[in-house]
Design a protein around this motif. Structure first.
Motif, PDB file in Angstrom:
ATOM      1  N   GLY A  16      27.939  45.733 -24.640  1.00  0.00           N
ATOM      2  CA  GLY A  16      29.116  44.928 -24.987  1.00  0.00           C
ATOM      3  C   GLY A  16      28.736  43.803 -25.932  1.00  0.00           C
ATOM      4  N   ILE A  21      31.016  37.281 -24.951  1.00  0.00           N
ATOM      5  CA  ILE A  21      29.846  36.852 -24.174  1.00  0.00           C
ATOM      6  C   ILE A  21      28.605  37.664 -24.556  1.00  0.00           C
ATOM      7  CG2 ILE A  21      28.902  36.781 -21.819  1.00  0.00           C
ATOM      8  CD1 ILE A  21      31.815  36.152 -20.854  1.00  0.00           C
ATOM      9  N   SER A  40      27.445  48.790 -28.194  1.00  0.00           N
ATOM     10  CA  SER A  40      28.889  48.813 -27.909  1.00  0.00           C
ATOM     11  C   SER A  40      29.490  49.940 -28.728  1.00  0.00           C
ATOM     12  CB  SER A  40      29.555  47.482 -28.273  1.00  0.00           C
ATOM     13  OG  SER A  40      29.829  47.447 -29.664  1.00  0.00           O
ATOM     14  N   SER A  42      31.661  49.394 -31.282  1.00  0.00           N
ATOM     15  CA  SER A  42      32.070  48.913 -32.618  1.00  0.00           C
ATOM     16  C   SER A  42      30.862  48.489 -33.439  1.00  0.00           C
ATOM     17  CB  SER A  42      33.009  47.713 -32.494  1.00  0.00           C
ATOM     18  OG  SER A  42      33.985  47.945 -31.532  1.00  0.00           O
ATOM     19  N   ARG A  68      30.606  54.339 -20.618  1.00  0.00           N
ATOM     20  CA  ARG A  68      31.173  55.213 -19.573  1.00  0.00           C
ATOM     21  C   ARG A  68      30.436  56.553 -19.512  1.00  0.00           C
ATOM     22  NH1 ARG A  68      37.298  54.761 -21.519  1.00  0.00           N
ATOM     23  NH2 ARG A  68      36.156  54.938 -23.479  1.00  0.00           N
ATOM     24  N   ALA A  94      29.066  44.883 -20.854  1.00  0.00           N
ATOM     25  CA  ALA A  94      30.288  45.581 -21.301  1.00  0.00           C
ATOM     26  C   ALA A  94      31.294  45.618 -20.159  1.00  0.00           C
ATOM     27  CB  ALA A  94      29.948  46.999 -21.748  1.00  0.00           C
ATOM     28  N   ILE A 144      26.908  40.966 -15.579  1.00  0.00           N
ATOM     29  CA  ILE A 144      28.003  40.021 -15.817  1.00  0.00           C
ATOM     30  C   ILE A 144      29.174  40.400 -14.916  1.00  0.00           C
ATOM     31  CG2 ILE A 144      29.531  38.936 -17.494  1.00  0.00           C
ATOM     32  CD1 ILE A 144      26.536  38.342 -18.021  1.00  0.00           C
ATOM     33  N   TYR A 157      40.728  44.950 -11.360  1.00  0.00           N
ATOM     34  CA  TYR A 157      39.631  44.326 -12.118  1.00  0.00           C
ATOM     35  C   TYR A 157      38.733  43.543 -11.156  1.00  0.00           C
ATOM     36  CZ  TYR A 157      37.138  41.005 -15.090  1.00  0.00           C
ATOM     37  OH  TYR A 157      36.147  40.265 -15.685  1.00  0.00           O
ATOM     38  N   LYS A 161      34.616  43.791  -9.981  1.00  0.00           N
ATOM     39  CA  LYS A 161      33.635  42.695 -10.018  1.00  0.00           C
ATOM     40  C   LYS A 161      33.083  42.405  -8.607  1.00  0.00           C
ATOM     41  CE  LYS A 161      33.727  42.142 -14.484  1.00  0.00           C
ATOM     42  NZ  LYS A 161      32.569  42.508 -15.315  1.00  0.00           N
ATOM     43  N   GLY A 188      33.816  31.926 -15.465  1.00  0.00           N
ATOM     44  CA  GLY A 188      35.247  31.621 -15.356  1.00  0.00           C
ATOM     45  C   GLY A 188      35.897  32.021 -16.671  1.00  0.00           C
ATOM     46  N   ALA A 189      37.066  31.441 -16.973  1.00  0.00           N
ATOM     47  CA  ALA A 189      37.783  31.832 -18.201  1.00  0.00           C
ATOM     48  C   ALA A 189      36.998  31.395 -19.434  1.00  0.00           C
ATOM     49  CB  ALA A 189      39.168  31.202 -18.209  1.00  0.00           C
ATOM     50  N   ILE A 190      36.685  32.345 -20.274  1.00  0.00           N
ATOM     51  CA  ILE A 190      35.887  32.112 -21.481  1.00  0.00           C
ATOM     52  C   ILE A 190      36.678  32.670 -22.670  1.00  0.00           C
ATOM     53  CG2 ILE A 190      33.665  32.600 -22.621  1.00  0.00           C
ATOM     54  CD1 ILE A 190      33.266  31.078 -19.967  1.00  0.00           C
ATOM     55  N   LYS A 221      41.742  43.084 -31.191  1.00  0.00           N
ATOM     56  CA  LYS A 221      40.880  41.903 -31.122  1.00  0.00           C
ATOM     57  C   LYS A 221      41.483  40.772 -31.956  1.00  0.00           C
ATOM     58  CE  LYS A 221      36.537  44.388 -30.417  1.00  0.00           C
ATOM     59  NZ  LYS A 221      35.275  44.836 -30.994  1.00  0.00           N
TER      60      LYS A 221
HETATM   61  N1  NAP Z   1      36.150  36.178 -21.018  1.00  0.00           N
HETATM   62  C1  NAP Z   1      36.340  35.889 -19.753  1.00  0.00           C
HETATM   63  O1  NAP Z   1      37.177  35.038 -19.401  1.00  0.00           O
HETATM   64  C2  NAP Z   1      35.481  36.565 -18.706  1.00  0.00           C
HETATM   65  C3  NAP Z   1      35.433  35.999 -17.421  1.00  0.00           C
HETATM   66  C4  NAP Z   1      34.685  36.608 -16.442  1.00  0.00           C
HETATM   67  C5  NAP Z   1      33.954  37.746 -16.720  1.00  0.00           C
HETATM   68  N2  NAP Z   1      34.016  38.289 -17.968  1.00  0.00           N
HETATM   69  C6  NAP Z   1      33.214  39.500 -18.216  1.00  0.00           C
HETATM   70  O2  NAP Z   1      32.394  39.292 -19.338  1.00  0.00           O
HETATM   71  C7  NAP Z   1      32.047  40.545 -19.919  1.00  0.00           C
HETATM   72  C8  NAP Z   1      32.223  40.459 -21.422  1.00  0.00           C
HETATM   73  O3  NAP Z   1      33.591  40.281 -21.736  1.00  0.00           O
HETATM   74  P1  NAP Z   1      34.092  39.290 -22.882  1.00  0.00           P
HETATM   75  O4  NAP Z   1      34.849  38.219 -22.218  1.00  0.00           O
HETATM   76  O5  NAP Z   1      33.015  38.949 -23.800  1.00  0.00           O
HETATM   77  O6  NAP Z   1      35.191  40.232 -23.568  1.00  0.00           O
HETATM   78  P2  NAP Z   1      35.228  40.942 -25.001  1.00  0.00           P
HETATM   79  O7  NAP Z   1      35.164  39.918 -26.070  1.00  0.00           O
HETATM   80  O8  NAP Z   1      36.427  41.829 -24.945  1.00  0.00           O
HETATM   81  O9  NAP Z   1      33.894  41.813 -25.029  1.00  0.00           O
HETATM   82  C9  NAP Z   1      33.761  42.973 -24.241  1.00  0.00           C
HETATM   83  C10 NAP Z   1      32.612  43.783 -24.774  1.00  0.00           C
HETATM   84  O10 NAP Z   1      32.472  44.969 -23.981  1.00  0.00           O
HETATM   85  C11 NAP Z   1      32.396  46.079 -24.847  1.00  0.00           C
HETATM   86  N3  NAP Z   1      32.903  47.301 -24.229  1.00  0.00           N
HETATM   87  C12 NAP Z   1      34.071  47.501 -23.584  1.00  0.00           C
HETATM   88  N4  NAP Z   1      34.175  48.771 -23.181  1.00  0.00           N
HETATM   89  C13 NAP Z   1      33.028  49.396 -23.567  1.00  0.00           C
HETATM   90  C14 NAP Z   1      32.544  50.722 -23.445  1.00  0.00           C
HETATM   91  N5  NAP Z   1      33.237  51.662 -22.810  1.00  0.00           N
HETATM   92  N6  NAP Z   1      31.333  51.010 -23.968  1.00  0.00           N
HETATM   93  C15 NAP Z   1      30.612  50.074 -24.611  1.00  0.00           C
HETATM   94  N7  NAP Z   1      31.019  48.792 -24.744  1.00  0.00           N
HETATM   95  C16 NAP Z   1      32.219  48.468 -24.236  1.00  0.00           C
HETATM   96  C17 NAP Z   1      33.247  45.677 -26.048  1.00  0.00           C
HETATM   97  O11 NAP Z   1      32.849  46.399 -27.199  1.00  0.00           O
HETATM   98  P3  NAP Z   1      33.664  47.548 -27.909  1.00  0.00           P
HETATM   99  O12 NAP Z   1      35.104  47.378 -27.568  1.00  0.00           O
HETATM  100  O13 NAP Z   1      33.319  47.317 -29.334  1.00  0.00           O
HETATM  101  O14 NAP Z   1      33.049  48.788 -27.362  1.00  0.00           O
HETATM  102  C18 NAP Z   1      32.843  44.216 -26.199  1.00  0.00           C
HETATM  103  O15 NAP Z   1      31.643  44.117 -26.928  1.00  0.00           O
HETATM  104  C19 NAP Z   1      32.927  41.581 -19.232  1.00  0.00           C
HETATM  105  O16 NAP Z   1      32.159  42.268 -18.261  1.00  0.00           O
HETATM  106  C20 NAP Z   1      34.005  40.744 -18.560  1.00  0.00           C
HETATM  107  O17 NAP Z   1      34.525  41.372 -17.416  1.00  0.00           O
HETATM  108  C21 NAP Z   1      34.762  37.723 -18.972  1.00  0.00           C
END
Ligand code: NAP
Length: 273
Positions: A16, A21, A40, A42, A68, A94, A144, A157, A161, A188-190, A221
């Motif tokens: 990811g 993150i 990832s 992309s 997956r 991811a 994560i 979701y 987690k 938390g929320a990021i 995005k």
């Molecule tokens: N942002 C928050 O508030 C928050 C809070 C708590 C936990 N988290 C956790 O933090 C982690 C990162 O999320 P983020 O907040 O940085 O969101 P994000 O900006 O949407 O990034 C998610 C990343 O996961 C990748 N991804 C999703 N599905 C995938 C797949 N099937 N295969 C490979 N890569 C995949 C996406 O890449 P592609 O789409 O390019 O494949 C992207 O690089 C997640 O596990 C999320 O649950 C986020």
């Protein structure tokens, strides 16, 4: 305090890594001297990070994959071991969320969350353990999770987690006698693209409250400029990906007999995720 080259000579894999993150973690690892494998679906955003890492004097390899698919995850880890002789750090980052009630949900969204957030993380962890044992690494597996794992009513979701927390704790016990530590991070929320599957009207309203006008389409995005503009304006409510990346870098640069087991990184006010 970590030195700028704290990860020199180490191979680190981040899933990811194209956004949010994961991208921040990959770039901080690269700036700290690691050979970073960014993975990832992309390619384009990972190429930008690769360029930044190279400019900072680091090394990066891009792997386009879908976590997956267990075989693709195995090939990611095995390829890093084959090409660099090491796997020192794996960050299972991811992940995605489809919010909403169970009664109204599309079961394919459950499948996407379960397979990405749980199956992909398990496949990565198993492959990393085998690779770390093979090269005798003082290794770190970073999972994560989310503050959603601290509430019992956080939906499907949140259920994924809770599973991540359980898997992290189980791995930590399994690996007590190995030189592999397991770090479970609950952000938390990021401000990232995490909310891409949220209701666009709700999201646009939230962003508008910071004074930024934006047109949103579900699943798409947001431009980096919007994310970078919103975060400092809403910093009481939403953290930055760099905050999480700094905590991860701290945890993976501790001596191998120190296990930073669980980390919560959140802004001052807490939104439910
Ligand atoms: N942002 C928050 O508030 C928050 C809070 C708590 C936990 N988290 C956790 O933090 C982690 C990162 O999320 P983020 O907040 O940085 O969101 P994000 O900006 O949407 O990034 C998610 C990343 O996961 C990748 N991804 C999703 N599905 C995938 C797949 N099937 N295969 C490979 N890569 C995949 C996406 O890449 P592609 O789409 O390019 O494949 C992207 O690089 C997640 O596990 C999320 O649950 C986020």
């Amino acid at each position: 305090m970590t030195t700028p080259q704290a990860l020199s000579g180490k191979t680190a894999i981040v899933t990811g890594a194209s956004s949010g993150i994961g991208r921040a973690i990959a770039e901080q690892f690269g700036a700290s001297g690691a050979h970073v494998y960014l993975a990832s679906r992309s390619q384009a955003p990972m190429e930008e990070s690769k360029k930044k890492i190279a400019e900072a004097g680091g090394e990066a390899t891009i792997v386009v994959l879908d976590v997956r698919d267990v075989q693709q995850v195995r090939e990611l880890v095995d390829g890093a071991l084959r090409d660099t002789g090491r796997v020192d750090i794996l960050v299972n980052n991811a992940g995605l969320s489809y919010p909403g009630t169970i009664a109204d949900a599309d079961p394919e969204h459950w499948r996407a969350m379960l397979e990405t957030n749980v199956l992909g993380l398990l496949a990565g962890s198993q492959a990393a353990i085998r690779a770390m044992r093979q090269c005798g690494a003082e290794g770190h597996i970073v999972n994560i999770s989310s503050i959603a794992a601290q509430r019992s009513d956080s939906g499907v979701y949140g259920a994924t987690k809770h599973a991540v927390n359980c898997i992290s704790a189980t791995l930590r016990s399994e690996l007590e006698e190995d030189s592999i530590r397991v770090i479970n991070v609950m952000p938390g929320a990021i401000v990232t693209n995490f909310a891409r599957n949220f209701d666009p009207e709700f999201l646009a309203g939230f962003i508008k409250a910071s004074g930024v006008e934006v047109e949103l389409k579900r699943g798409e995005k947001l431009p980096d400029e919007v994310l970078e503009k919103v975060q400092p304006l809403m910093k009481q409510l939403v953290g930055s990906p760099e905050d999480v990346a700094s905590a991860v870098l701290y945890a993976v640069t501790q001596p191998i007999c120190v296990n930073i087991a669980d980390i919560v990184v959140r802004p001052p006010k807490q939104l439910n995720l």
